[in-house]
Design an enzyme around this catalytic site. Structure first.
Site, short mmCIF file in Angstrom:
data_model
loop_
_atom_site.label_atom_id
_atom_site.label_comp_id
_atom_site.label_asym_id
_atom_site.label_seq_id
_atom_site.Cartn_x
_atom_site.Cartn_y
_atom_site.Cartn_z
N THR A 15 -16.82 42.58 9.72
CA THR A 15 -18.03 41.79 9.97
C THR A 15 -19.22 42.31 9.17
OG1 THR A 15 -18.74 43.16 11.84
CG2 THR A 15 -17.25 41.33 12.33
N ASP A 16 -20.27 41.47 9.14
CA ASP A 16 -21.52 41.89 8.51
C ASP A 16 -22.45 42.46 9.58
OD1 ASP A 16 -22.62 39.71 9.89
OD2 ASP A 16 -22.67 38.42 8.12
N GLN A 17 -23.70 42.72 9.23
CA GLN A 17 -24.64 43.33 10.18
C GLN A 17 -24.94 42.46 11.39
OE1 GLN A 17 -27.85 44.25 7.39
NE2 GLN A 17 -27.53 46.42 7.87
#
Length: 132
Positions: A15-17
């Site tokens: 995932t991203d932030q």
């Protein structure tokens, strides 16, 4: 059985932030689906490669509809669309725990002789398994 489903839990590293699955993380999800589809048909991808046959992707189309998120349990469905000559095609989709459609994909793979680097017809035992 020309369709199979496998469940995958989204890991933090995918995932991203914002906790949304990075677009490139979907390709391995779909690969897991195809490998398990073959395995449940009695074809081990590892054993296929050991005999000198690979199945590289030659075309891939992915349509992202809704984001998958960290820690969601995803259901990856893999369906055989067709097998013709050296090509095999799959339609795939990913749904979340609420059965919402997140992503669809279409893959074309080609049977290749690893030593020659050229497309080949699949072995008879693979054709028989795929057709049933």
């Amino acid at each position: 059985m020309n369709q199979d489903c496998v469940e995958i839990r989204v890991r933090y590293s995918e995932t991203d932030q914002m906790g949304v699955v990075y677009h490139g993380s979907y390709v391995p999800y779909f690969e897991i689906g195809r490998v398990e589809w073959l395995r449940k048909k009695g074809i081990s991808y590892k054993e296929l490669e050991a005999t000198g046959i690979a199945l590289p992707i030659v075309s891939m189309h992915i349509n992202y509809k809704k984001p998958a998120r960290y820690d969601e349990l995803l259901k990856v469905t893999t369906k055989l669309k067709s097998q013709n000559g050296v090509k095999i095609e799959f339609d795939c989709e990913i749904r979340n725990e609420n059965d919402e459609l997140l992503t669809t994909a279409h893959f074309i793979l080609v049977f290749v002789d690893v030593n020659l680097g050229k497309p080949i017809l699949p072995p008879d035992y693979v054709l028989e398994v795929i057709k049933n």
